[in-house]
Design a protein around this motif. Structure first.
Motif, short mmCIF file in Angstrom:
data_model
loop_
_atom_site.label_atom_id
_atom_site.label_comp_id
_atom_site.label_asym_id
_atom_site.label_seq_id
_atom_site.Cartn_x
_atom_site.Cartn_y
_atom_site.Cartn_z
N ARG A 11 0.85 -1.44 -0.04
CA ARG A 11 0.15 0.13 0.09
C ARG A 11 1.01 1.55 -0.10
O ARG A 11 0.43 2.19 -0.82
CB ARG A 11 -0.84 0.14 1.80
N SER A 12 1.62 1.41 0.96
CA SER A 12 2.71 2.37 1.04
C SER A 12 3.29 2.69 -0.33
O SER A 12 3.77 3.76 -1.19
CB SER A 12 4.40 2.23 2.13
N LYS A 13 4.08 1.69 -1.63
CA LYS A 13 4.33 1.49 -2.55
C LYS A 13 3.89 2.25 -3.19
O LYS A 13 3.94 3.15 -3.91
CB LYS A 13 4.90 0.22 -2.53
N THR A 14 1.98 1.67 -3.46
CA THR A 14 1.04 2.28 -4.18
C THR A 14 0.68 3.53 -4.27
O THR A 14 1.19 4.26 -5.32
CB THR A 14 0.13 1.29 -4.19
N LEU A 15 0.77 4.21 -2.63
CA LEU A 15 1.13 5.70 -2.57
C LEU A 15 1.97 6.74 -2.83
O LEU A 15 1.68 7.64 -4.09
CB LEU A 15 0.38 5.70 -1.27
N TYR A 16 2.82 5.57 -3.05
CA TYR A 16 4.77 7.38 -3.28
C TYR A 16 4.55 6.70 -4.59
O TYR A 16 4.44 7.89 -5.22
CB TYR A 16 5.56 6.19 -2.75
N PHE A 17 3.70 6.25 -5.20
CA PHE A 17 3.70 6.21 -6.63
C PHE A 17 3.06 6.54 -7.90
O PHE A 17 3.33 7.37 -8.21
CB PHE A 17 4.60 4.97 -7.50
N ASN A 18 2.10 6.92 -6.66
CA ASN A 18 0.62 7.55 -7.00
C ASN A 18 0.88 9.20 -6.94
O ASN A 18 0.57 9.80 -7.67
CB ASN A 18 -0.51 7.26 -6.12
N GLU A 19 1.91 9.64 -6.01
CA GLU A 19 1.51 10.82 -5.80
C GLU A 19 2.82 11.16 -6.69
O GLU A 19 2.84 12.51 -7.50
CB GLU A 19 2.01 11.33 -4.34
N SER A 20 4.04 10.14 -6.79
CA SER A 20 5.30 10.92 -7.82
C SER A 20 4.76 11.30 -9.19
O SER A 20 5.12 12.11 -10.07
CB SER A 20 5.77 9.75 -7.93
N LYS A 21 3.47 10.67 -9.88
CA LYS A 21 2.53 10.79 -10.95
C LYS A 21 2.25 11.69 -10.86
O LYS A 21 2.63 13.14 -12.18
CB LYS A 21 1.57 9.49 -11.71
N LYS A 22 2.08 12.68 -9.73
CA LYS A 22 1.07 14.05 -9.76
C LYS A 22 2.33 15.26 -10.04
O LYS A 22 2.24 15.85 -10.82
CB LYS A 22 -0.03 13.72 -8.46
N LYS A 23 3.34 14.75 -9.13
CA LYS A 23 4.35 16.00 -9.59
C LYS A 23 5.65 15.75 -10.60
O LYS A 23 6.46 16.65 -11.29
CB LYS A 23 5.34 15.63 -8.08
N CYS A 24 5.07 14.38 -10.97
CA CYS A 24 6.99 14.64 -11.61
C CYS A 24 6.20 13.76 -12.97
O CYS A 24 6.72 12.66 -13.43
CB CYS A 24 8.18 12.83 -11.40
N PHE A 25 4.88 14.39 -13.91
CA PHE A 25 4.63 13.88 -15.65
C PHE A 25 6.42 13.64 -15.69
O PHE A 25 7.29 14.92 -16.08
CB PHE A 25 3.82 14.41 -15.42
N ASP A 26 5.91 13.14 -17.40
CA ASP A 26 7.70 13.27 -18.21
C ASP A 26 7.29 14.08 -18.76
O ASP A 26 6.59 14.60 -20.34
CB ASP A 26 6.94 11.94 -18.72
N VAL A 27 7.86 15.33 -18.73
CA VAL A 27 8.16 16.59 -19.35
C VAL A 27 9.66 16.27 -19.35
O VAL A 27 10.73 16.33 -19.03
CB VAL A 27 8.17 17.95 -18.86
N MET A 28 10.09 17.45 -20.84
CA MET A 28 11.21 17.20 -21.06
C MET A 28 12.45 18.33 -20.41
O MET A 28 13.51 19.34 -20.90
CB MET A 28 11.58 17.15 -22.51
N ASP A 29 11.89 18.69 -19.24
CA ASP A 29 12.17 20.58 -18.21
C ASP A 29 13.36 19.97 -18.16
O ASP A 29 13.73 19.57 -16.97
CB ASP A 29 11.37 20.81 -17.35
#
Length: 957
Positions: free
Chosen positions: A14-32
């Protein structure tokens, strides 16, 4: 090590799922790649995602192997060591770092100019490294539009250079279409981060952003309110700068004082300079900076001259960087001190334009040339003893200051603080040795010229060093009075030198010393109880695993410890190295010794704290001392490079004032070609001449790979070396006329992030050069116009050539448009010499030409570029070469004329019809015009009528 990849762990799924779900919000794949997001997942485990993970793999691991994927996201983990390496890469590249904790809460944001958060949280020292440390020059800037002339902007800025201890201000006018002066000041100062108010961030032009980006500078914004200046909210300038009332009054009475104070306010806010901890001991040199005091260079010139190598190049993984000297800075940077390397980098960005100042530098270099023993002693024996004052005080700044301006030390900080104090103490004590060498060298009587140079050495080094050393005798005296320096060096512990026999500290020191002596005697007693052979194997350990004094015996002799049963002993540990043990009395004495040391440290805190306050108060003076040493180091290095490092010794140029005479350099060589192994034998010297009796504008033609670009770079390098005060790679009696700027367009490149093609970048660069250059500038142009069609390129090149002639600057215009050589007889023609031999009937290919490149510049113009011959030279595919030859022959046969006759031709370009070109005499043209006038009978001439008339004329010829 870079190969260590830490594991990302979670307590449950569960902790792993929450961690990666939040990472998608912060780290969407951009070339910045300028704003890097990093997650601090665990202690010493950092995670990057998607494109940022790709970059981390490239920089740290050199492979994508460590990268993993989860829920369509790529990620990679870094250890603290690799996190630090990657952080420095990003910040050096002009990026920002945003760090989140495990729960994706923002922890800190860091940039090259504001990295205190990284230093305090992770202990990352941004000044750590060897010669090429991070030097964060930060500038705050605001603009005002000239209401009378809307095309001109007034720009005000303040900047800070922590490593050189300078706080500066400047104003200048600039054209918003080019920002040439902005580019100049960013290059000259080496600005790493530029701060502007947030309210103008959206209104600035792409040109502004492009200039900042081209200078490898990070553009950051700060709140508009941070730049709002008023007397109630301002920080007193006197609290930040050294006592220099003249410069302070200049700022206060400046015509744009409010603009400058506004940027100063923004800079102080952004860097938090107003805090007590950062301003308690630092006093900066306040300087007014003028663009005209140094030679100008655009970023294109800095790049094309290979002034500095890529800061991001990993030397350990780049064989070329290991085996070759790739930049002029690398060539010259044989400095002994870190301050010397800083000064050298500054000088290379700020070449002088004052003849007197340049001659002074050359005089000192020549003095060191003529005194090899002095040069050797200073470079090899004395200067290596000096550490870096700036770094020492960076460490001292970690010891906090209370409101009463006292240092609040803990017992654990005592020894580290004392270490830094003694390093400064050692630095000061080296200066008398330097003065002794200098005084000995200038004491002997010589001729008048030598006497003048020795006076210069005295005024530049001996006198200011002596003046500074007088007040610095106080901190040295304090250390000598209170500290046993030799004991600290030997034992790494503080021992006070006290004359008061009744002092509690002295009594404590005596008890500590007596206890240590008793421990030493216990060791001797143990050895006496053993047989002589075993006794030789027993070793005393003074600091073992925070236990203190103990003994070690090989494991094979462990049974011999039974003889100690009567006095009692304890085995502490059994390891591969042996058995560690203590006697009962030794255990008791260790405890007693530890308690006495703690009591001693508590009693030492007040004295060491007071010493720290005293040493910090001398920071400005010590930075001035280091500045003088840095200047001396660079001039010693110029002497070393010119005499010892150079394959052929460099010579002193004769410097002429700006606009006086013409540059005449004899047998100039490119120093990078000369110094690299395996290339020296192919370096062909060439003369450089802008003599007053010849044309200042010259066209240079010649074969591909014939050395045109190298010749241009050699000219610029000799000019640069002369104006920084270094000898030049050329023969004696070479004369160099000072220039106010070097502007070049050598090489090509596009600008994808702004959607600019190679041709557009080339045109923008040339437009900027034409705006910036004056009659006292040096302009170097290489193969202009090749990014478009032949006719367009030729026409553009011809137009720019005409404009450069009107500017009347020193200019070499290298081109493959050989026909440009004929457009103006007043322009001197130069060519790269080559020897060609055409095939004969015995050859397989009658049209084959053998070309020998001589890499020598001569007068005249080249007839062709030998592009196909170059393909043959490098072993290109024979079928492709054959096709190219046939096509070239077809084109030559199809063209009735070429660009050679453009200046004398009548040209009519009718849509959909072939261009007609005729070469006619003046008499023929007059007869034709009279006939046309009769035939037209008052009609308005059009392109179609003109084409028909010319067509009839062609048929008549």
């Amino acid at each position: 090590m870079s190969s260590i990849v830490p594991e990302l762990k979670f307590p449950d799924e569960r902790s792993k799922t929450l961690y990666f779900n939040e990472s998608k919000k912060k780290c969407f794949d951009v070339m910045d790649m300028k704003r890097i997001i990093i997650n601090e997942a665990h202690k010493d485990v950092f995670v990057l995602f998607n494109s940022h993970a790709d970059r981390a793999c490239e920089v740290v691991y050199k492979t994508v192997g460590p990268q993993k994927t989860h829920q369509s996201q790529r990620y990679v983990t870094l250890s603290l060591v690799n996190f630090e390496k990657f952080i420095k890469h990003v910040l050096n590249d002009g990026g920002k770092v945003l760090v989140y904790d495990h729960d994706w809460r923002e922890v800190l944001e860091a940039s090259i100019g504001n990295s205190e958060g990284l230093e305090s949280r992770y202990g990352i020292d941004m000044t750590a490294g060897d010669q090429d440390e991070v030097q964060a020059v930060v500038m705050a800037l605001k603009v005002e539009m000239d209401m009378k002339n809307g095309e001109t902007w007034t720009i005000g800025c303040t900047f800070i250079n922590q490593t050189l201890n300078v706080l500066g201000f400047s104003t200048f006018e600039d054209l918003p279409d080019f920002f040439n002066n902005l580019e100049t000041i960013l290059i000259q100062l080496g600005v790493k981060e530029l701060i502007i108010p947030s309210n103008i961030a959206n209104s600035i032009s792409n040109t502004f952003k492009q200039v900042v980006e081209n200078c490898h500078c990070l553009l950051s914004t700060s709140a508009r309110g941070d730049f709002d200046y008023n007397d109630a909210t301002s920080v007193s300038i006197s609290s930040l700068v050294d006592d220099d009332m003249d410069t302070i009054l200049k700022l206060e009475n400046h015509p744009h004082a409010h603009l400058l104070k506004s940027t100063l306010q923004g800079l102080i806010k952004y860097l938090n300079l107003s805090t007590v901890s950062s301003s308690s001991y630092k006093k900066y040199d306040l300087v007014e900076y003028s663009l005209s005091q140094y030679m100008k260079m655009d970023q294109s010139t800095v790049t094309s001259l290979n002034l500095f190598s890529d800061d991001l190049m990993d030397d350990q993984n780049n064989m070329i960087a290991q085996s070759m000297t790739t930049s002029l800075y690398q060539l010259l940077n044989k400095t002994t001190t870190l301050q010397g390397s800083r000064v050298l980098k500054t000088w290379m960005k700020q070449p002088l334009v004052d003849k007197t100042s340049i001659d002074e530098r050359l005089d000192i270099v020549e003095f060191f040339n003529n005194n090899p023993e002095l040069r050797s002693n200073l470079r090899l024996n004395v200067l290596p003893k000096l550490t870096d004052i700036y770094k020492l005080f960076k460490k001292l700044s970690k010891f906090k200051v209370s409101r009463s301006q006292a240092i609040e030390l803990t017992t654990s900080q005592l020894d580290p603080a004392m270490e830094e104090i003694l390093k400064i103490y050692d630095y000061i004590n080296v200066i008398p040795e330097i003065l002794e060498f200098l005084n000995d060298a200038i004491s002997e009587e010589d001729d008048d010229r030598d006497s003048k140079v020795k006076d210069l050495i005295f005024n530049k080094f001996v006198k200011p060093l002596t003046t500074i050393m007088n007040p610095l005798s106080k901190p040295v005296q304090i250390v000598d009075t209170y500290i046993d320096v030799e004991h600290f060096i030997k034992e790494n512990e503080i021992k006070f030198v006290l004359s008061d026999d009744d002092s509690e500290i002295k009594k404590l020191q005596e008890s500590i010393e007596a206890t240590k002596q008793r421990l030493e005697r216990i060791f001797e007693e143990v050895c006496d109880l053993m047989d002589p052979k075993t006794a030789k194997k027993i070793k005393m350990e003074t600091e073992y695993n925070n236990i203190g004094y103990c003994m070690k015996i090989p494991r094979s002799d462990g049974d011999k410890l039974k003889v100690l049963t009567k006095i009692g002993y304890t085995e502490l540990s059994i390891v591969k190295a042996g058995i560690y043990f203590q006697t009962r009395e030794m255990t008791d004495l260790n405890k007693k010794l530890y308690q006495m040391k703690q009591t001693m440290k508590e009693s030492q805190i007040d004295i060491v704290s007071e010493m720290l306050v005293v040493f910090k108060s001398y920071y400005p003076l010590l930075m001035k001392l280091q500045s003088i040493i840095g200047t001396m180091d660079v001039l010693l290095t110029f002497s070393y490079v010119s005499i010892e490092q150079a394959t052929i010794p460099y010579t002193r140029p004769i410097i002429n004032k700006m606009g006086c005479g013409g540059t005449e350099v004899h047998k100039a060589r490119h120093p990078l070609l000369e110094v690299n192994e395996g290339v020296t034998s192919r370096v062909i010297p060439n003369n450089i001449s802008f003599a007053s009796n010849s044309s200042k504008l010259k066209i240079l033609t010649g074969p591909n790979m014939g050395g045109k670009s190298t010749y241009l770079r050699t000219i610029a390098t000799c000019q640069l070396f002369a104006q920084i005060g270094c000898f030049i790679p050329a023969d004696e009696n070479s004369q160099v006329v000072l220039v106010d700027g070097i502007f070049s367009r050598i090489g090509s490149g596009d600008c994808q992030y702004l959607g600019l093609s190679t041709f557009m970048v080339e045109m923008l660069q040339m437009s900027s050069i034409l705006k910036s250059s004056t009659e006292n500038s040096l302009v170097l142009v290489d193969e202009l116009g090749r990014g478009t069609s032949t006719y367009d390129g030729f026409a553009i090149a011809a137009g720019i050539l005409k404009k450069l002639k009107s500017i009347n600057c020193e200019c070499i215009f290298a081109t493959h448009f050989h026909e440009l050589s004929d457009i103006d007889e007043s322009i001197e023609n130069l060519k790269m010499l080559s020897h060609t031999k055409r095939g004969n009937v015995l050859n397989e290919d009658e049209d084959k030409k053998e070309i020998t490149l001589l890499y020598k510049v001569g007068k005249g113009k080249a007839g062709e570029s030998f592009g196909i011959n170059v393909l043959e030279y490098i072993g290109f595919n024979e079928k492709i070469i054959g096709i190219a030859k046939r096509k070239l022959k077809e084109l030559e046969e199809d063209n009735d004329t070429d660009l050679n006759t453009v200046k004398d031709n009548i040209n009519v370009d009718t849509p959909g019809k072939k261009k007609i070109k005729l070469q006619l005499s003046k008499e023929q043209i007059l007869n034709i015009l009279k006939r046309w006038k009769a035939e037209l009978q008052g009609k308005e001439i059009t392109k179609e009528i003109a084409h028909d008339l010319l067509h009839d004329l062609v048929n008549e010829q």
